[in-house]
Design an enzyme around this catalytic site. Structure first.
Site, PDB file in Angstrom:
ATOM      1  CG  ASN A 140      -1.836   1.134   1.318  1.00 27.80           C
ATOM      2  OD1 ASN A 140      -1.791   2.035   0.481  1.00 27.80           O
ATOM      3  ND2 ASN A 140      -2.693   1.140   2.317  1.00 27.80           N
ATOM      4  NE  ARG A 165      -6.067   1.515  -0.224  1.00 27.59           N
ATOM      5  CZ  ARG A 165      -6.075   2.630   0.485  1.00 27.59           C
ATOM      6  NH1 ARG A 165      -4.990   3.026   1.127  1.00 27.59           N
ATOM      7  NH2 ARG A 165      -7.156   3.350   0.576  1.00 27.59           N
ATOM      8  CG  HIS A 221     -12.948   3.488   3.041  1.00 30.11           C
ATOM      9  ND1 HIS A 221     -13.703   4.497   3.600  1.00 30.11           N
ATOM     10  CD2 HIS A 221     -11.664   3.760   3.363  1.00 30.11           C
ATOM     11  CE1 HIS A 221     -12.910   5.346   4.225  1.00 30.11           C
ATOM     12  NE2 HIS A 221     -11.670   4.918   4.094  1.00 30.11           N
ATOM     13  NE  ARG A 236     -10.107  12.789   3.668  1.00 30.66           N
ATOM     14  CZ  ARG A 236      -9.985  11.461   3.601  1.00 30.66           C
ATOM     15  NH1 ARG A 236     -11.053  10.690   3.684  1.00 30.66           N
ATOM     16  NH2 ARG A 236      -8.812  10.920   3.427  1.00 30.66           N
ATOM     17  CD  GLU A 292      -8.959  -1.167   3.920  1.00 27.15           C
ATOM     18  OE1 GLU A 292      -8.569  -0.762   5.033  1.00 27.15           O
ATOM     19  OE2 GLU A 292      -9.217  -0.415   2.988  1.00 27.15           O
TER      20      GLU A 292
END
Ligand code: AMP
Length: 398
Positions: free
Chosen positions: A7, A91, A180, A241, A385
Site C-alpha cells: 500500500n 492497493r 474503501h 475531513r 483490507e
C-alpha cells in the site's frame, strides 16, 4: 503461497506478507519519510520483535529493496529467498470507470491506471511508483492491482450521478465513485459468513468508521450506494475531513477569510471533521471519547454531530435498500468504539435495534452487538483490507 501486499503512499509504504494458505500475516511493516531526511523502516515478523531502522530511502525503489531485504534477512527474515514470494498485490486508490474488478498488472493496465491519475492526484501516482519499483526488483513475479473504487462500480446511475450539467459527467467523468471498497466488500461478506446466511440474500449497510469514514449499501451482494464521492471528501464527518457541506460555503469562506479555493479545500480536508468541530482539540476518536465522557462541551459537540451524520446516512440507505437486515461497524472507531456504536444505535429505534450492552463493550472481534430480539442485526466486524487484497491476488493469478 506467500503474497506481498503493498500500500504505497507518496512518502510512505505499508507492507504485509500473507500466507494465502493459512491466511495469516507472516510479517508486516512500514517505510516512512521516503525521499525525505530521516526515513525509516519498521519491520515486525509475526511473533517477533518490532525493529525500527533509520536509513536513507531516496525513492520507493530503495524502500521496496529494504522491505525485500528485511523479509529475506538471515536472522529476522521470514523467507529464504524472493522466490518464496508468489505474487504481489497492490492497493490502488482510483480505478475510475475503467476498473470494476481487480486485475493482473500489465503495461496496458498501468497506462489505464495513469489515465485515472487526474481523479486521485495525491494517491494514484504514488501507487504507480510502488508498482514500478516492485517490477524493477521482482520482474518475474506476477502482480495484481486491487482498487478502492472497484466494489462501488455496481452503483446504479441514479446513485452515482450528481445534479450537475450532464456534460461534465460526459467530459470529465465527474460522478460518485466511492472509496474503501475493499473494506466494504470484505466486511459485508464476512458478516454473512458469521451469520451463516447467503451473502446474496442480505441487505447490508457497512459503516467504515476510521480516520477516513464512509457508509455503503449492499443488496444481493452488490454495492448500490456509498457516501464518498468523486473524492474521499464527501459524506460522513471524518477525523479531519468535513464530509457533506453546502458547496456555497467554499465561496463564502474564500470571500470572508481571503482564501484561495485551494486554501479552502485544504481546510475542508485537513482542518475540519471532528478536529475542527472540537475546536482543534483532536482528530483522534480516543481523545474525543475521553473528552465526551468528561462532559467537555467541544468533544460532546464533535461526537454528537459525527454520530448523527452516520445515523442519517443509515436512514438514507435503509430507504435506498427498501429495508435492512444487517448493519456492520468496522475500522478503527467502528471496531473499537462502543460509545460511538451505542450513540449511533440510539438513533435507530425505528429499525427495532436493541443493543446488547455486554457484547457492545467488547472490541476487535467478529460479533453481533444486538440482542436476540432485536429486529435488525447490528455487528462489529474488524476489517482486513490486506487479507482481501491477498485473496484477490491469489484468485487472479490462479
Ligand atoms: P483507522 O483509520 O481505521 O486506522 O482508524 C483510526 C481511528 O480509530 C482513530 O481516530 C482512532 O482514535 C480510532 N480508534 C482506534 N482505537 C480506538 C479505541 N480503542 N476507541 C476509540 N477509537 C479508537
Amino acid at each position: 503461497m506467500n503474497i506481498l501486499v503493498i500500500n504505497c503512499g507518496s512518502s510512505s509504504l505499508k507492507f504485509q506478507l500473507i500466507d494465502s494458505g493459512s491466511e495469516q500475516c507472516i510479517a508486516k511493516g512500514i517505510c516512512e519519510r521516503i525521499g525525505i531526511e530521516g526515513s525509516m523502516i519498521t519491520y515486525t515478523p509475526a511473533g517477533g520483535e518490532k525493529e525500527k531502522t533509520v536509513t536513507p530511502m531516496p525513492d520507493h525503489t530503495e524502500a521496496i529493496r529494504l522491505v525485500l531485504d528485511a523479509l529475506t534477512n538471515e536472522k529476522t527474515g521470514v523467507v529464504k529467498s524472493l522466490e518464496e514470494i508468489g505474487a504481489v498485490g497492490h492497493r490502488i486508490v482510483h480505478g475510475g470507470e475503467k476498473f470494476a474488478e481487480s486485475t493482473i498488472i500489465t503495461d496496458e493496465v498501468i497506462a489505464a491506471i495513469e489515465e485515472c491519475n487526474e481523479l486521485a492526484p495525491l494517491h494514484n501516482p504514488a501507487n504507480l511508483i510502488g508498482i514500478s519499483a516492485c517490477r524493477k526488483l521482482m520482474p518475474d513475479t506476477p502482480m495484481v492491482a486491487v482498487f478502492d473504487t472497484a466494489f462501488h462500480q455496481t452503483m446504479p446511475r441514479e446513485a452515482y450521478l450528481y445534479g450537475l450539467p450532464y456534460e461534465y459527467y460526459e467530459k470529465y467523468k465527474i460522478r460518485r465513485y466511492g472509496f474503501h471498497g475493499t473494506s466494504h466488500s470484505y466486511v459485508s461478506k464476512r458478516a454473512a459468513e458469521v451469520l451463516g446466511k447467503k451473502y446474496e440474500d442480505l441487505k447490508i449497510i457497512v459503516c467504515h468508521l476510521g480516520n477516513g469514514a464512509s457508509v455503503s449499501a449492499i443488496q444481493n451482494g452488490k454495492c448500490i450506494d456509498t457516501s464518498m464521492g468523486l473524492t474521499p471528501l464527501e459524506g460522513l464527518i471524518m477525523g479531519t475531513r468535513s464530509g457533506d457541506i453546502d458547496p456555497a460555503i467554499v465561496e463564502f469562506l474564500s470571500h470572508k477569510e481571503h482564501l484561495t479555493v485551494c486554501e479552502v479545500m485544504n481546510i475542508l480536508n485537513k482542518k475540519s471533521g471532528v478536529l475542527g468541530l472540537s475546536g482543534n482539540f483532536s482528530s483522534d476518536f480516543r481523545d474525543i471519547e475521553a473528552g465526551y465522557l468528561n462532559g467537555e462541551e467541544n468533544c460532546v459537540r464533535a461526537m454528537k454531530t459525527f454520530c448523527y451524520r452516520v445515523a442519517k446516512y443509515i436512514g438514507a440507505y435503509v430507504a435506498a435498500l427498501n429495508g435492512v437486515d444487517v448493519i456492520c461497524f468496522t475500522a478503527g472507531v467502528g471496531e473499537n468504539g462502543p460509545l460511538v456504536r451505542s450513540l449511533i444505535c440510539e438513533h435507530l429505534g425505528y429499525l427495532g435495534v436493541e443493543l446488547d450492552r455486554d457484547a457492545n463493550n467488547r472490541r476487535g472481534e467478529d460479533m453481533v452487538i444486538t440482542t436476540k430480539d432485536s429486529k435488525t442485526t447490528v455487528m462489529s466486524i474488524p476489517t482486513n483490507e490486506e487479507l482481501a487484497i491477498a485473496r484477490e491476488t491469489v484468485r487472479l493469478i490462479k
